[in-house]
Write a protein that holds these residues in place. Structure first.
Motif, PDB file in Angstrom:
ATOM      1  N   LEU A 179       6.308  27.132  30.264  1.00  0.00           N
ATOM      2  CA  LEU A 179       6.690  25.790  29.824  1.00  0.00           C
ATOM      3  C   LEU A 179       8.193  25.542  29.903  1.00  0.00           C
ATOM      4  O   LEU A 179       8.643  24.412  29.770  1.00  0.00           O
ATOM      5  CB  LEU A 179       6.225  25.544  28.377  1.00  0.00           C
ATOM      6  CG  LEU A 179       4.715  25.499  28.136  1.00  0.00           C
ATOM      7  CD1 LEU A 179       4.437  25.230  26.668  1.00  0.00           C
ATOM      8  CD2 LEU A 179       4.042  24.457  29.004  1.00  0.00           C
ATOM      9  N   LYS A 182      12.924  25.289  24.994  1.00  0.00           N
ATOM     10  CA  LYS A 182      12.410  24.496  23.876  1.00  0.00           C
ATOM     11  C   LYS A 182      12.703  23.006  24.035  1.00  0.00           C
ATOM     12  O   LYS A 182      12.124  22.183  23.332  1.00  0.00           O
ATOM     13  CB  LYS A 182      13.005  25.007  22.565  1.00  0.00           C
ATOM     14  CG  LYS A 182      12.721  26.463  22.285  1.00  0.00           C
ATOM     15  CD  LYS A 182      11.492  26.705  21.464  1.00  0.00           C
ATOM     16  CE  LYS A 182      11.632  26.278  20.044  1.00  0.00           C
ATOM     17  NZ  LYS A 182      10.536  26.772  19.195  1.00  0.00           N
ATOM     18  N   ASN A 183      13.617  22.674  24.926  1.00  0.00           N
ATOM     19  CA  ASN A 183      13.897  21.262  25.213  1.00  0.00           C
ATOM     20  C   ASN A 183      13.132  20.775  26.436  1.00  0.00           C
ATOM     21  O   ASN A 183      13.338  19.646  26.896  1.00  0.00           O
ATOM     22  CB  ASN A 183      15.401  21.048  25.447  1.00  0.00           C
ATOM     23  CG  ASN A 183      16.192  21.136  24.160  1.00  0.00           C
ATOM     24  OD1 ASN A 183      15.689  20.814  23.089  1.00  0.00           O
ATOM     25  ND2 ASN A 183      17.433  21.578  24.247  1.00  0.00           N
ATOM     26  N   GLY A 184      12.266  21.627  26.984  1.00  0.00           N
ATOM     27  CA  GLY A 184      11.479  21.231  28.136  1.00  0.00           C
ATOM     28  C   GLY A 184      12.172  21.411  29.470  1.00  0.00           C
ATOM     29  O   GLY A 184      11.678  20.936  30.503  1.00  0.00           O
ATOM     30  N   SER A 186      12.852  23.160  32.773  1.00  0.00           N
ATOM     31  CA  SER A 186      11.918  23.989  33.536  1.00  0.00           C
ATOM     32  C   SER A 186      12.419  25.417  33.720  1.00  0.00           C
ATOM     33  O   SER A 186      13.621  25.692  33.645  1.00  0.00           O
ATOM     34  CB  SER A 186      11.664  23.370  34.917  1.00  0.00           C
ATOM     35  OG  SER A 186      12.810  23.517  35.745  1.00  0.00           O
ATOM     36  N   ASN A 247       0.936  29.183  27.094  1.00  0.00           N
ATOM     37  CA  ASN A 247       1.415  27.802  27.063  1.00  0.00           C
ATOM     38  C   ASN A 247       1.806  27.359  25.655  1.00  0.00           C
ATOM     39  O   ASN A 247       1.625  26.195  25.280  1.00  0.00           O
ATOM     40  CB  ASN A 247       0.359  26.873  27.662  1.00  0.00           C
ATOM     41  CG  ASN A 247       0.211  27.082  29.156  1.00  0.00           C
ATOM     42  OD1 ASN A 247       1.196  27.160  29.883  1.00  0.00           O
ATOM     43  ND2 ASN A 247      -1.022  27.197  29.624  1.00  0.00           N
ATOM     44  N   PHE A 249       5.221  27.351  23.182  1.00  0.00           N
ATOM     45  CA  PHE A 249       6.667  27.540  23.224  1.00  0.00           C
ATOM     46  C   PHE A 249       7.115  28.763  22.425  1.00  0.00           C
ATOM     47  O   PHE A 249       8.111  29.397  22.764  1.00  0.00           O
ATOM     48  CB  PHE A 249       7.396  26.296  22.699  1.00  0.00           C
ATOM     49  CG  PHE A 249       7.555  25.210  23.722  1.00  0.00           C
ATOM     50  CD1 PHE A 249       8.339  25.392  24.856  1.00  0.00           C
ATOM     51  CD2 PHE A 249       6.905  24.000  23.560  1.00  0.00           C
ATOM     52  CE1 PHE A 249       8.488  24.402  25.804  1.00  0.00           C
ATOM     53  CE2 PHE A 249       7.045  22.985  24.505  1.00  0.00           C
ATOM     54  CZ  PHE A 249       7.827  23.186  25.631  1.00  0.00           C
TER      55      PHE A 249
END
Length: 364
Positions: A179, A182-184, A186, A247, A249
């Motif tokens: 994923l 933690k802030n998305g 990549s 999947n 975090f």
């Protein structure tokens, strides 16, 4: 003759890191479960030295300073503020060097995430916390720096920038899976940003098991190759099997068994052999372990990579021909298992008839 440094070693062969420290010390009765702060270096120094010696004997090329999460903000938040980060880090540096000098190992100064970033206190406050951690490692002249267990690429970039002032090799690992952070951000962008920030080694540590780590590493390598970036790839995975958190975090922390009932998930040494070979073939050149990776797991890495490293740890229970020592057993049932084919085909049972194979992760 002076010891070869990290980058010199990596240019010649794979490097084996050490394994779990706080988690293993807790299992042995020397650390608090939950806070996982390393005041044991002051309270129980002999126990910490013994663990480091076991990693050295297992074949580790690197001894990390046993001071994970030793920053003043973290110690205060976990009710360990009677100890200062400086005192813990100084003791950790001394004992890491002492044990490393008992063999051909080098010392890694380990920097952890800081409360200033978590509390959104700003860039300068965050940098100052990293600088306070770094000062002790500079004072004791560790061989290289490692930023580990970071959940945000933005924070590790700040840490890398601070570490560059030491003018020593820099390793940087995020606690991420497929994923991303933690802030998305990549996986691919994380790898590229760490390399561009100045890390000589980039990779991942903790939270995920072998299979998930291999998937993440493959994506990192593909992205780095596409950008023409050539840092060494590094991985220090969990010593437990937990595919169901791939999947999530927060990885294994979302398991209902974490942290006190994880023993049934412990990886076998044969699984570690397989992981070490797969990671090496993928291009990973620094392979160690994080939570749950015990000395016998590190020995498995060292033994699997013995042909490339051109050396073995002192006791070679699994070196080619794999399992050869089992021929010396007094029991025929053990002697019959003295082959690589046998151990690579074993499907271990748990011994718990009514237990599920997997658990449902508990997410926030």
């Amino acid at each position: 003759m002076p010891k070869k440094g990290l980058l010199e070693r990596l240019a010649e062969r794979p490097v084996v890191g050490d394994g779990s420290q706080c988690m293993t010390l807790e299992k042995r009765g020397y650390c608090r479960a939950g806070p996982w702060t390393p005041e044991a270096v002051l309270l129980y120094p002999d126990a910490v030295r013994q663990l480091l010696r076991e990693y050295l004997r297992a074949g580790a090329d690197v001894i990390q300073t046993p001071c994970f999460y030793s920053s003043d903000g973290k110690l205060e938040r976990t009710n360990a503020s009677s100890f200062t980060a400086e005192a813990i880090n100084e003791a950790a540096c001394k004992m890491a060097r002492e044990v490393a000098n008992e063999g051909d190992a080098i010392v890694c100064g380990s920097l952890s995430p800081v409360q200033a970033y978590v509390n959104s206190e700003g860039t300068e406050a965050t940098r100052k916390e990293f600088e306070r951690q770094l000062d002790v490692f500079l004072k004791y002249d560790v061989d290289f720096m490692l930023a580990e267990f970071f959940g945000h690429v933005e924070e590790i970039e700040l840490c890398i920038d601070v570490m560059k002032t030491a003018k020593k090799p820099i390793a940087a690992t995020l606690r991420i899976g497929p994923l991303g952070d933690k802030n998305g951000v990549s996986v691919e962008e994380c790898a590229i940003r760490m390399a561009k920030a100045g890390a000589d080694l980039v990779g991942i540590n903790c939270l995920y098991d072998f299979d998930t780590c291999l998937k993440t590493l493959k994506r990192m390598k593909t992205a780095l190759d596409k950008e023409g970036l050539k840092p060494y790839l590094m991985c220090q995975p969990l010593g437990w099997r937990c595919p169901e958190v791939e999947n999530e975090f927060d990885g294994y922390l979302t398991l209902p068994e974490a942290p006190l009932c994880l023993e049934p998930r412990t990886a076998t040494r044969v699984e570690v052999h397989k992981f070490a070979r797969a990671a090496y073939e993928l291009g990973t050149r620094y392979i160690g372990g994080c939570c749950g990776m015990e000395p016998h797991h590190i020995r498995a890495i060292a033994q699997e990579l013995a042909p490339e490293r051109k050396k073995n740890p002192p006791v070679n229970d699994m070196c080619p021909p794999l399992g050869e020592m089992l021929n010396l057993s007094a029991f025929s049932q053990i002697q019959e298992k003295s082959s690589k084919d046998y151990w690579y085909s074993v499907v271990p049972g748990s011994g718990r008839p009514f237990n599920p194979a997997l658990s449902k992760p508990v997410s926030n």
